[in-house]
Design a protein around this motif. Structure first.
Motif, mmCIF file in Angstrom:
data_model
loop_
_atom_site.group_PDB
_atom_site.id
_atom_site.type_symbol
_atom_site.label_atom_id
_atom_site.label_comp_id
_atom_site.label_asym_id
_atom_site.label_seq_id
_atom_site.Cartn_x
_atom_site.Cartn_y
_atom_site.Cartn_z
ATOM 1 N N LEU A 108 7.879 -10.711 5.555
ATOM 2 C CA LEU A 108 8.751 -11.757 6.077
ATOM 3 C C LEU A 108 8.599 -13.058 5.282
ATOM 4 N N ASP A 109 7.503 -13.165 4.544
ATOM 5 C CA ASP A 109 7.257 -14.321 3.685
ATOM 6 C C ASP A 109 7.966 -14.099 2.354
ATOM 7 N N PRO A 110 8.911 -14.955 1.977
ATOM 8 C CA PRO A 110 9.661 -14.726 0.732
ATOM 9 C C PRO A 110 8.823 -14.833 -0.533
ATOM 10 N N THR A 111 7.589 -15.313 -0.438
ATOM 11 C CA THR A 111 6.725 -15.349 -1.617
ATOM 12 C C THR A 111 5.979 -14.034 -1.819
ATOM 13 N N VAL A 112 6.109 -13.109 -0.881
ATOM 14 C CA VAL A 112 5.433 -11.812 -0.950
ATOM 15 C C VAL A 112 6.422 -10.759 -1.425
ATOM 16 N N ALA A 113 6.097 -10.070 -2.500
ATOM 17 C CA ALA A 113 6.979 -9.020 -3.026
ATOM 18 C C ALA A 113 6.657 -7.659 -2.445
ATOM 19 N N ALA A 114 5.374 -7.420 -2.131
ATOM 20 C CA ALA A 114 4.967 -6.094 -1.694
ATOM 21 C C ALA A 114 3.705 -6.175 -0.848
ATOM 22 N N SER A 115 3.537 -5.158 -0.012
ATOM 23 C CA SER A 115 2.331 -5.015 0.800
ATOM 24 C C SER A 115 1.875 -3.567 0.708
ATOM 25 N N PHE A 116 0.600 -3.332 0.954
ATOM 26 C CA PHE A 116 0.118 -1.947 0.996
ATOM 27 C C PHE A 116 -1.033 -1.841 1.984
ATOM 28 N N GLY A 117 -1.125 -0.662 2.608
ATOM 29 C CA GLY A 117 -2.073 -0.473 3.684
ATOM 30 C C GLY A 117 -3.321 0.285 3.266
ATOM 31 N N ARG A 118 -4.213 0.414 4.236
ATOM 32 C CA ARG A 118 -5.500 1.084 4.017
ATOM 33 C C ARG A 118 -5.343 2.593 4.142
ATOM 34 N N GLN A 119 -6.159 3.322 3.392
ATOM 35 C CA GLN A 119 -6.164 4.784 3.440
ATOM 36 C C GLN A 119 -7.580 5.290 3.677
ATOM 37 N N ILE A 120 -7.687 6.320 4.498
ATOM 38 C CA ILE A 120 -8.956 7.022 4.680
ATOM 39 C C ILE A 120 -8.743 8.488 4.302
ATOM 40 N N PRO A 121 -9.764 9.136 3.742
ATOM 41 C CA PRO A 121 -9.588 10.527 3.310
ATOM 42 C C PRO A 121 -9.566 11.496 4.481
ATOM 43 N N ARG A 122 -8.945 12.637 4.262
ATOM 44 C CA ARG A 122 -8.892 13.692 5.261
ATOM 45 C C ARG A 122 -10.235 14.417 5.362
ATOM 46 N N PRO A 123 -10.521 15.043 6.495
ATOM 47 C CA PRO A 123 -11.733 15.861 6.594
ATOM 48 C C PRO A 123 -11.729 16.929 5.500
ATOM 49 N N GLY A 124 -12.868 17.161 4.918
ATOM 50 C CA GLY A 124 -12.961 18.146 3.853
ATOM 51 C C GLY A 124 -12.737 17.581 2.471
ATOM 52 N N VAL A 191 0.145 -8.218 -1.019
ATOM 53 C CA VAL A 191 -0.759 -8.398 0.117
ATOM 54 C C VAL A 191 -1.318 -7.051 0.581
ATOM 55 N N TYR A 192 -2.636 -6.997 0.733
ATOM 56 C CA TYR A 192 -3.309 -5.821 1.289
ATOM 57 C C TYR A 192 -3.386 -5.965 2.800
ATOM 58 N N CYS A 193 -3.075 -4.877 3.514
ATOM 59 C CA CYS A 193 -3.000 -4.886 4.982
ATOM 60 C C CYS A 193 -3.986 -3.870 5.553
ATOM 61 N N PRO A 194 -5.243 -4.234 5.741
ATOM 62 C CA PRO A 194 -6.241 -3.259 6.196
ATOM 63 C C PRO A 194 -6.012 -2.742 7.609
#
Length: 291
Positions: A108-124, A191-194
């Motif tokens: 929503l901030d026009p100075t931000v081009a992209a965001s990405f979220g946190r990832q956790i690995p699958r079991p195994g 922006v990173y979105c944990p």
């Protein structure tokens, strides 16, 4: 103020095993104002039926040979009816009903081009790849100190910024890295979105690890700020591999999985060899032939 419309864009290919969890996870989101676009690259495992049951706003089917990641993502953004594109890999499963809102909020901030979220690995997930996820997305993530890091797996883009250039279709790997580097060069923030969490990982074979790292090394040559000689056999291959194995040893010891160390060492060697070979090939393609 009502929540703005978002466009969720999914790329899929024979990932029905994951779509059985990913698509219901979308329906459970507390953020309700979104449309769904799915682009499938010729799935034959029942994915098409699952996608149709989800009733996306737009469903496009292409042949596997037609797939180009940049072209497909550009297509999704062009079809979006909203000002914000939210990308989610078919095999990345949102963890809980609050995945979408934290990912969209920075856009929503026009100075931000992209965001990405946190990832956790699958079991195994094998130790070598679990360490990669810890370094990229862990509580004390190393990636925070890198010159640049971004992952398209679970991410968001502002359409007004994307419309200025989009993804380069000559890139077959690391197109998201190249695009967000370009965004930063234009003065926009990434922006990173944990708090936006998905479960996603791959146990690549040594051959698959080589192919992936070769492509990433080739793409790295397109954005590398230094000279071709910066990546060489001693620094990139030998010393780099020894540093990798040292980290893997420490991680496996901490996780009590030292039996996985030989596998990790093999994967790292494949990655290092491939990165150097790919970088050299990419330098010829993007730099020398271009001139």
């Amino acid at each position: 103020m009502p929540d703005p419309l978002l466009t969720i864009i999914i790329r899929s290919f024979n990932e029905g095993w994951a779509l059985r969890e990913t698509l219901p996870a979308l329906r459970s989101q507390e953020y309700r104002n979104w449309e769904l676009i799915v682009i499938d690259s010729g799935s034959t495992d029942g994915s098409v039926d699952l996608i149709r049951e989800a009733k996306p706003k737009t469903f496009i089917q292409i042949e596997p040979r037609e797939y180009n990641p940049s072209r497909v993502m550009n297509c999704g953004m062009a079809l979006a009816q909203s000002d914000f594109g939210i990308f989610l890999n078919a095999d990345a499963t949102p963890q809980g009903p609050d995945w979408l809102r934290p990912l969209a909020a920075p856009l929503l901030d026009p100075t931000v081009a992209a965001s990405f979220g946190r990832q956790i690995p699958r079991p195994g997930c094998r130790a070598v790849y679990r360490l990669d996820y810890e370094r990229c997305f862990g509580r004390n993530r190393d990636s925070a100190g890198w010159d640049h890091f971004f992952s398209m797996v679970s991410s968001g883009l502002r359409k007004d910024v994307w419309s200025k250039r989009g993804f380069l279709e000559k890139m077959n790997f690391s197109e998201d890295d190249e695009y967000t580097r370009w965004c930063r060069a234009q003065g926009y923030r990434i922006v990173y979105c944990p708090d936006s969490l998905v479960m996603h990982s791959h146990n690549y074979t040594p051959e698959q690890a080589y192919k992936r790292s070769y492509g990433e090394g080739r793409a790295l040559a397109a954005v590398w700020p230094g000279s071709k000689s910066d990546l060489g056999p001693m620094r990139t291959l030998l010393l780099g591999w020894l540093a990798d194995v040292r980290r893997d040893f420490q991680f496996c010891a901490r996780q009590r999985t030292l039996a996985e160390l030989p596998h990790a060492a093999l994967i790292r060697w494949q990655q290092r060899r491939a990165r150097l070979a790919g970088f050299r090939a990419g330098w010829t393609f993007y730099r020398e032939q271009a001139t």
